[in-house]
Design a protein around this motif. Sequence first.
Motif, PDB file in Angstrom:
ATOM      1  N   GLU A  85       0.802  -1.144  -0.046  1.00 33.51           N
ATOM      2  CA  GLU A  85      -0.148   0.039  -0.147  1.00 33.51           C
ATOM      3  C   GLU A  85       0.887   1.256  -0.132  1.00 33.51           C
ATOM      4  O   GLU A  85       0.635   2.228  -0.698  1.00 33.51           O
ATOM      5  N   GLU A  86       2.010   1.289   0.728  1.00 33.74           N
ATOM      6  CA  GLU A  86       2.666   2.495   0.595  1.00 33.74           C
ATOM      7  C   GLU A  86       3.274   2.521  -0.550  1.00 33.74           C
ATOM      8  O   GLU A  86       3.592   3.657  -0.988  1.00 33.74           O
ATOM      9  N   ALA A 140       1.267   4.114  -3.295  1.00 35.20           N
ATOM     10  CA  ALA A 140       1.078   5.431  -2.842  1.00 35.20           C
ATOM     11  C   ALA A 140       2.073   6.244  -3.618  1.00 35.20           C
ATOM     12  O   ALA A 140       2.250   7.540  -4.265  1.00 35.20           O
ATOM     13  N   ASP A 143       2.112   6.465  -7.647  1.00 33.53           N
ATOM     14  CA  ASP A 143       1.218   7.256  -8.077  1.00 33.53           C
ATOM     15  C   ASP A 143       1.819   8.763  -7.796  1.00 33.53           C
ATOM     16  O   ASP A 143       1.772   9.670  -9.044  1.00 33.53           O
ATOM     17  N   GLU A 144       2.654   9.186  -6.871  1.00 31.08           N
ATOM     18  CA  GLU A 144       3.304  10.337  -6.809  1.00 31.08           C
ATOM     19  C   GLU A 144       4.388  10.522  -7.847  1.00 31.08           C
ATOM     20  O   GLU A 144       4.509  11.582  -8.536  1.00 31.08           O
TER      21      GLU A 144
END
Length: 428
Positions: A270-271, A274, A277-278
């Motif tokens: 999950e980390e 993210a 995406d950034e």
Amino acid sequence: MHSTQNERINQITSLTLIVGVDIAKFKHVARAQDYRGVEFGKPIVFENNREGFEYFVSWFKGLGAEQGFQDVIVGMEPTGHYWLNLAHFLREQQVKYGVVNPLHVKKSKELDDNSPTKNDIKDARVIAQLVKDGRYAVPNLPQGVYAELREAMKIRDHLSTDLSVVQGRVHNWLDRYFPEFLTVFKDWECKSAIHLLSLCLLPHEFVSLSDETLLQHLREVAKRGLGLGRVKSLKAAASRSVGIKQGSQLAKMELRLLLTQYNLLQKKFEELEAQLDELLMQIPFVPQLLAIKGIGRDTIAGFLAEVGDIEQYRHPKQIIKLAGLNLKENTSGKHKGQAKITKRGRKRLRALLFRVMMPLVAKNAAFKALHEYYTNRPDNPLKKMQSLIALCNKLIRVLFGILKKGHEFNESKMMQDIPRFAELLKAA
């Protein structure tokens, strides 16, 4: 990025000092020569650390100044990952460098002395000779966001491997101690199944718990969909279980450890998602790529991680060659061999393009139509695998064009780009 051998040869003039480096884990060997092969100075050995790199740079700069050279190029054999530190250091020092194919070194080491002898000092000269002839490549070392992206995808691969191992071990545990569990829950990775497994109970211990206790435990993660019937089914399966009962204490410890590892890996995933995406949002025209039906974020991230900055390329053929999707054939006299892809270059890029082609052919109207055209055309129809390879090359051209110019992907325009297919559309 220099793409032709002529361009690479033209970089080397009578004023260029050519340095060949044989890479090793702890110590590297370097030799220097000019464009004719005349050697200057004695071979040196320098360590794989900053002091060694600085000594190496001062050595060839001093040699160049002494002999009147105005330019220098360093060639090296990409041995494992040990060459990367030197390559990045040379880049920081603004020194031109390239890598030679280890297979070329092996095949050409007898040209000078007609001897199969292999050692570090000899290899350094062979590498310099290959650079002299333009038989080297300029490696694509990603910078900035592309370097971050490549590391992110590498971490993702490691996490996927570790997760697969943990999943297999949980299946192994269930097969040994509670094989009937998966007759009640089709997937042990659903929230309710994991929550029950987190109790770390063996089948005979499940039977001893009351229905209300198990139901209350389930309700902590599943408010709907699971009721008393599922609890009774689980207890009935546990009552007739053939699971192993010996070593129960450490068996429960093993399950607890496996579930802890599983939850940790899921959290790290999950980390990482993210972070991906950034990173992707920092690259121009990524939204246009994500708008292509059948292509997801992981595909775009994997493509950019392998290719790097698109501005380094002048033509999509360079990326096709990087992926090893360019064609080769063996012909001699009247014999003409079958054309096949070279499978050179970055295998991860090649595998990624092939994997994404399956959903593209299934979901994207343009790629589906092209696949049908390639496999059913009256003249020179392709086999299914050949068509998929051709479409991989087409996808590279599409991605290249969007990243270069920022155009929106248009399915009908893509099909009209092929004259014969456009004629078929008009006739229909």
